[in-house]
Motif scaffolding. Structure first.
Motif, PDB file in Angstrom:
ATOM      1  N   PHE A 126       0.836  -1.205   0.000  1.00 40.03           N
ATOM      2  CA  PHE A 126       0.000   0.000   0.000  1.00 40.03           C
ATOM      3  C   PHE A 126       0.860   1.240   0.000  1.00 40.03           C
ATOM      4  O   PHE A 126       1.778   1.379   0.806  1.00 40.03           O
ATOM      5  N   TRP A 127       0.536   2.145  -0.917  1.00 44.61           N
ATOM      6  CA  TRP A 127       1.247   3.418  -1.018  1.00 44.61           C
ATOM      7  C   TRP A 127       1.196   4.149   0.317  1.00 44.61           C
ATOM      8  O   TRP A 127       0.163   4.201   0.977  1.00 44.61           O
ATOM      9  N   GLY A 128       2.290   4.749   0.691  1.00 39.90           N
ATOM     10  CA  GLY A 128       2.337   5.370   2.007  1.00 39.90           C
ATOM     11  C   GLY A 128       2.740   6.815   2.022  1.00 39.90           C
ATOM     12  O   GLY A 128       3.189   7.312   3.045  1.00 39.90           O
ATOM     13  N   GLY A 129       2.635   7.516   0.900  1.00 41.38           N
ATOM     14  CA  GLY A 129       2.967   8.931   0.894  1.00 41.38           C
ATOM     15  C   GLY A 129       3.896   9.267  -0.255  1.00 41.38           C
ATOM     16  O   GLY A 129       4.284   8.406  -1.032  1.00 41.38           O
ATOM     17  N   PRO A 130       4.251  10.529  -0.366  1.00 38.64           N
ATOM     18  CA  PRO A 130       5.074  10.965  -1.490  1.00 38.64           C
ATOM     19  C   PRO A 130       6.450  10.320  -1.523  1.00 38.64           C
ATOM     20  O   PRO A 130       7.116  10.324  -2.547  1.00 38.64           O
ATOM     21  N   SER A 131       6.896   9.742  -0.400  1.00 40.32           N
ATOM     22  CA  SER A 131       8.180   9.047  -0.400  1.00 40.32           C
ATOM     23  C   SER A 131       8.126   7.760  -1.199  1.00 40.32           C
ATOM     24  O   SER A 131       9.148   7.205  -1.588  1.00 40.32           O
ATOM     25  N   GLY A 132       6.903   7.259  -1.445  1.00 39.54           N
ATOM     26  CA  GLY A 132       6.747   6.019  -2.201  1.00 39.54           C
ATOM     27  C   GLY A 132       6.857   4.776  -1.345  1.00 39.54           C
ATOM     28  O   GLY A 132       6.710   3.662  -1.842  1.00 39.54           O
ATOM     29  N   GLN A 133       7.110   4.921  -0.060  1.00 35.79           N
ATOM     30  CA  GLN A 133       7.228   3.764   0.820  1.00 35.79           C
ATOM     31  C   GLN A 133       5.852   3.191   1.140  1.00 35.79           C
ATOM     32  O   GLN A 133       4.911   3.936   1.428  1.00 35.79           O
ATOM     33  N   ALA A 134       5.740   1.877   1.088  1.00 33.47           N
ATOM     34  CA  ALA A 134       4.477   1.241   1.453  1.00 33.47           C
ATOM     35  C   ALA A 134       4.228   1.428   2.945  1.00 33.47           C
ATOM     36  O   ALA A 134       5.163   1.570   3.739  1.00 33.47           O
ATOM     37  N   VAL A 135       2.945   1.417   3.312  1.00 35.99           N
ATOM     38  CA  VAL A 135       2.587   1.570   4.716  1.00 35.99           C
ATOM     39  C   VAL A 135       3.022   0.329   5.482  1.00 35.99           C
ATOM     40  O   VAL A 135       2.549  -0.771   5.223  1.00 35.99           O
ATOM     41  N   GLU A 136       3.934   0.510   6.419  1.00 38.04           N
ATOM     42  CA  GLU A 136       4.428  -0.622   7.189  1.00 38.04           C
ATOM     43  C   GLU A 136       4.259  -0.420   8.691  1.00 38.04           C
ATOM     44  O   GLU A 136       4.542  -1.313   9.469  1.00 38.04           O
ATOM     45  N   GLY A 137       3.856   0.752   9.099  1.00 35.45           N
ATOM     46  CA  GLY A 137       3.683   0.993  10.518  1.00 35.45           C
ATOM     47  C   GLY A 137       2.788   2.189  10.741  1.00 35.45           C
ATOM     48  O   GLY A 137       2.470   2.921   9.802  1.00 35.45           O
ATOM     49  N   PRO A 138       2.363   2.428  11.980  1.00 32.35           N
ATOM     50  CA  PRO A 138       1.435   3.526  12.248  1.00 32.35           C
ATOM     51  C   PRO A 138       2.011   4.894  11.917  1.00 32.35           C
ATOM     52  O   PRO A 138       1.284   5.785  11.477  1.00 32.35           O
ATOM     53  N   ALA A 139       3.309   5.109  12.114  1.00 36.61           N
ATOM     54  CA  ALA A 139       3.889   6.418  11.812  1.00 36.61           C
ATOM     55  C   ALA A 139       3.842   6.692  10.305  1.00 36.61           C
ATOM     56  O   ALA A 139       3.529   7.808   9.870  1.00 36.61           O
ATOM     57  N   ALA A 140       4.154   5.664   9.489  1.00 35.87           N
ATOM     58  CA  ALA A 140       4.080   5.828   8.036  1.00 35.87           C
ATOM     59  C   ALA A 140       2.640   6.051   7.592  1.00 35.87           C
ATOM     60  O   ALA A 140       2.366   6.872   6.706  1.00 35.87           O
ATOM     61  N   ALA A 141       1.707   5.314   8.206  1.00 40.96           N
ATOM     62  CA  ALA A 141       0.289   5.490   7.864  1.00 40.96           C
ATOM     63  C   ALA A 141      -0.171   6.897   8.210  1.00 40.96           C
ATOM     64  O   ALA A 141      -0.875   7.547   7.420  1.00 40.96           O
ATOM     65  N   ARG A 142       0.247   7.374   9.373  1.00 36.65           N
ATOM     66  CA  ARG A 142      -0.144   8.731   9.771  1.00 36.65           C
ATOM     67  C   ARG A 142       0.390   9.771   8.794  1.00 36.65           C
ATOM     68  O   ARG A 142      -0.329  10.688   8.389  1.00 36.65           O
ATOM     69  N   ALA A 143       1.662   9.623   8.381  1.00 36.62           N
ATOM     70  CA  ALA A 143       2.244  10.577   7.442  1.00 36.62           C
ATOM     71  C   ALA A 143       1.473  10.584   6.124  1.00 36.62           C
ATOM     72  O   ALA A 143       1.198  11.648   5.551  1.00 36.62           O
ATOM     73  N   ALA A 144       1.113   9.395   5.641  1.00 33.76           N
ATOM     74  CA  ALA A 144       0.369   9.312   4.385  1.00 33.76           C
ATOM     75  C   ALA A 144      -1.025   9.908   4.532  1.00 33.76           C
ATOM     76  O   ALA A 144      -1.509  10.620   3.643  1.00 33.76           O
ATOM     77  N   VAL A 145      -1.676   9.621   5.642  1.00 36.17           N
ATOM     78  CA  VAL A 145      -3.015  10.147   5.888  1.00 36.17           C
ATOM     79  C   VAL A 145      -2.989  11.675   5.934  1.00 36.17           C
ATOM     80  O   VAL A 145      -3.845  12.342   5.326  1.00 36.17           O
ATOM     81  N   GLU A 146      -2.029  12.235   6.637  1.00 32.38           N
ATOM     82  CA  GLU A 146      -1.967  13.692   6.749  1.00 32.38           C
ATOM     83  C   GLU A 146      -1.650  14.337   5.407  1.00 32.38           C
ATOM     84  O   GLU A 146      -2.179  15.399   5.074  1.00 32.38           O
ATOM     85  N   TRP A 147      -0.784  13.704   4.613  1.00 28.55           N
ATOM     86  CA  TRP A 147      -0.472  14.216   3.270  1.00 28.55           C
ATOM     87  C   TRP A 147      -1.737  14.250   2.416  1.00 28.55           C
ATOM     88  O   TRP A 147      -2.018  15.234   1.732  1.00 28.55           O
ATOM     89  N   CYS A 148      -2.506  13.165   2.455  1.00 34.34           N
ATOM     90  CA  CYS A 148      -3.739  13.094   1.662  1.00 34.34           C
ATOM     91  C   CYS A 148      -4.787  14.077   2.177  1.00 34.34           C
ATOM     92  O   CYS A 148      -5.512  14.708   1.395  1.00 34.34           O
ATOM     93  N   GLN A 149      -4.885  14.228   3.492  1.00 34.13           N
ATOM     94  CA  GLN A 149      -5.880  15.136   4.061  1.00 34.13           C
ATOM     95  C   GLN A 149      -5.626  16.571   3.631  1.00 34.13           C
ATOM     96  O   GLN A 149      -6.563  17.306   3.302  1.00 34.13           O
ATOM     97  N   GLU A 150      -4.367  16.993   3.603  1.00 36.73           N
ATOM     98  CA  GLU A 150      -4.046  18.367   3.211  1.00 36.73           C
ATOM     99  C   GLU A 150      -4.434  18.646   1.763  1.00 36.73           C
ATOM    100  O   GLU A 150      -4.642  19.798   1.391  1.00 36.73           O
ATOM    101  N   ARG A 151      -4.547  17.610   0.952  1.00 40.68           N
ATOM    102  CA  ARG A 151      -4.912  17.771  -0.454  1.00 40.68           C
ATOM    103  C   ARG A 151      -6.381  17.472  -0.718  1.00 40.68           C
ATOM    104  O   ARG A 151      -6.828  17.518  -1.863  1.00 40.68           O
ATOM    105  N   GLY A 152      -7.134  17.147   0.324  1.00 37.86           N
ATOM    106  CA  GLY A 152      -8.554  16.874   0.151  1.00 37.86           C
ATOM    107  C   GLY A 152      -8.846  15.519  -0.443  1.00 37.86           C
ATOM    108  O   GLY A 152      -9.956  15.294  -0.943  1.00 37.86           O
ATOM    109  N   CYS A 153      -7.888  14.593  -0.397  1.00 41.27           N
ATOM    110  CA  CYS A 153      -8.093  13.243  -0.946  1.00 41.27           C
ATOM    111  C   CYS A 153      -8.740  12.376   0.139  1.00 41.27           C
ATOM    112  O   CYS A 153      -8.091  11.511   0.752  1.00 41.27           O
TER     113      CYS A 153
END
Length: 586
Positions: free
Chosen positions: A154-181
């Motif tokens: 699963f894509w985990g943010g602009p870094s391209g790293q897959a979601v592997e832990g809660p910190a990575a998931a949080r970073a991806a979620v916040e990135w998407c939220q700021e863009r309205g995704c």
């Protein structure tokens, strides 16, 4: 066009790029980012600068210069409290389509694979590209796609790293939220919650983002279910308070008006306020308590208690001034002041509201919504040129903004500039073909210039999006009236009156139908209802005609005098004032 194989068919323009739209590996803008990267090297600096916001949202790895910025671009992540509205991604899609249109040197094709797994925002961009960029042939493959075999990376943010832990998931979620995704927020967030330890910082950030995202997607029941689960996993007063506030807003803003419950919302927000008041850190309490008081102000305003709402916002502003360091939480302070401006409009303090909005825009000149708010206020104050300037600025400082052009069209129509109003409505509907208010206004304008087929097409489209919309029904009544079908016209106005009894134009349309068929008393009754709802000079003039036809000349003269006072330049009203009705002539 659609094909079953990822090979461009013969006869299409040269292939510019091929993109895999699978959101699991490329994120919400997987396909759009590939197209952006393909066009960016040859695009002129002016074309890039004109769409810098959209490019940064879609392909953050590109070296796009910061040209249009807002305060949110400069403050810490924790202070970025504004959540993009669901329409934000459509605005980005339209701006990106205009970048593609302007950057294309020659007709080209764009091959999109993995479409079955594309994020909704990528699908939105494909739709807009197909509709708005004739120089680009978009070839979409894998419409249904095979069933996934086992858990996908699963894509985990602009870094391209897959979601592997809660910190990575949080970073991806916040990135998407700021863009309205918001779809990506929910999907990635739910996977992240399965990895996060309850009542930790990462867990809480994801819970809150997913609940807000579900609300934005009109999935309020799922949001409340998540909040109920989260409440059982924390005793933290700040988190409990925020969840109480979120539940209150879900009830206040529910997409189904029948399910809005202001009393229950008030109960929830009071719980939030009570908990916030116990927080020991003064700056933290000032922000969280002020936020909840601001939410309560919205509820009270909707309950018709504007005075109480104003007191709450004033108290929140005073709390921020007293307990926050100078220069801290600037967006929070601006939101409070902008909301005070809206409340001042409600209570009739237009100059005070203008002072607030002037200050807000001076502090954050790149935020487009405030220009629309101030434009609406300036229009109320009769400063139409200034209002138009604000609407145009709103459209310039952010991605394309259909509402701004719709508002320009309203002023143009009121001024008699039908051609300019139509051009603005055309562009608003190019940006958002399902913008129902714009469809209704354009249908009415097209009817006025006797383009009945185009007007009927707008009404048909609008009623498919929003069946029973009273403004569209009024436009339909006008079309049927112009076409000579009085029965269908009356049926349309009747439906509009039943749906929205406070709509003056519906009563007026029905009244004029009655007048034309000689039913003067029915015309007086319907036009009288219209005048009760809106003291508009045209309505007063039409009722005066019906009153004269009934021999009620004193009342007719009073209506004409009032109409003339409201619009002394109207030649028809002036002429009617000087006429002597036939049955009064010697």
């Amino acid at each position: 066009m659609t094909v079953d194989t990822p090979v461009p068919p013969p006869g299409v323009p040269p292939l510019l790029a091929t993109a895999d739209a699978d959101r699991h590996t490329g994120g919400p803008y997987a396909a759009a980012a590939v197209l952006a990267r393909a066009l960016f090297p040859s695009a002129s600096p002016d074309v890039i600068a004109a769409r810098d916001i959209e490019l940064r949202a879609i392909a953050p790895d590109l070296p796009v210069p910061l040209v249009r910025t807002t305060l949110s671009d400069t403050v810490p992540r924790a202070e970025r409290i504004l959540i993009p509205a669901p329409q934000r991604t459509l605005r980005v899609a339209n701006g990106f389509a205009e970048f593609v249109r302007d950057a294309l040197a020659a007709p080209a094709s764009f091959l999109v694979t993995g479409y079955a797994a594309a994020d909704p925002v990528d699908r939105e961009i494909v739709d807009v590209l197909v509709r708005r960029v004739p120089g680009l042939t978009v070839i979409v493959c894998d419409l249904s796609g095979p069933a996934p075999k086992g858990p996908a990376p699963f894509w985990g943010g602009p870094s391209g790293q897959a979601v592997e832990g809660p910190a990575a998931a949080r970073a991806a979620v916040e990135w998407c939220q700021e863009r309205g995704c918001h779809h990506a927020v929910v999907e990635i967030g739910r996977r992240g919650l399965a990895l996060a330890e309850p009542d930790t910082a990462d867990w809480w950030a994801i819970v809150h983002a997913v609940a807000v995202g579900l609300g934005a997607l009109e999935r309020e029941d799922e949001a409340e279910e998540l909040l109920c689960q989260a409440r059982a996993r924390t005793t933290d007063p700040a988190r409990q308070s925020t969840m109480a506030y979120t539940s209150a807003m879900l009830l206040t803003r529910h997409h189904d008006p029948a399910r809005r419950d202001l009393e229950a919302a008030l109960a929830w927000v009071n719980i939030g306020i009570a908990l916030c008041g116990l927080l020991p850190d003064r700056p933290d309490r000032a922000v969280k308590l002020g936020f909840d008081m601001n939410g309560k102000a919205l509820i009270q305003a909707r309950r018709g208690r504007s005075g109480e709402a104003m007191e709450l916002v004033e108290a929140a502003i005073a709390l921020a001034d007293a307990d926050l360091p100078e220069g801290a939480q600037r967006i929070h302070r601006l939101v409070l002041r902008a909301n005070r401006a809206q409340l001042r409009v409600r209570v009739g303090d237009l100059e005070g509201a203008l002072a607030d909005l002037d200050a807000v825009i001076a502090a954050d000149p790149g935020y487009p919504d405030y220009y629309v708010d101030r434009g609406n206020l300036l229009a109320k104050l009769g400063r139409e040129d200034d209002a138009l300037a604000d609407y145009r600025t709103a459209a310039r400082v952010g991605p394309p903004f259909a509402e701004a052009y719709y508002n320009c069209a309203e002023i143009g129509y009121a001024r008699g500039d039908l051609e300019g109003a139509l051009a603005d409505l055309d562009y608003a509907l190019e940006l958002d073909p399902d913008f129902v208010d714009a469809l209704a206004n354009r249908a009415g304008l097209l009817t006025a210039v006797e383009e009945y087929d185009r007007a009927r097409a707008d009404v048909d489209h609008g009623l498919a999006v929003d069946p029973g919309n009273p403004y569209l029904l009024c436009a339909l009544g006008q079309i049927e009236h112009a076409a000579g079908d009085v029965g269908r016209a009356r049926a349309a106005f009747d439906r509009a009156v039943r749906t929205e009894p406070s709509l003056a134009v519906a009563w007026a349309g029905r009244g004029m139908l009655a007048y034309e068929r000689g039913d003067v008393e029915a015309a007086i009754a319907d036009l009288g209802r219209a005048v009760e709802l809106n003291q508009e000079p045209g309505l007063l003039f039409n009722r005066a005609l019906a009153l004269r036809a009934a021999g009620r000349h004193t009342e007719a003269a009073a209506d004409l005098a009032r109409a003339h006072a409201l619009d002394p330049a109207d030649p028809d009203i002036t002429a009617a004032l000087t006429e002597t009705p036939d049955d009064q002539r010697a």
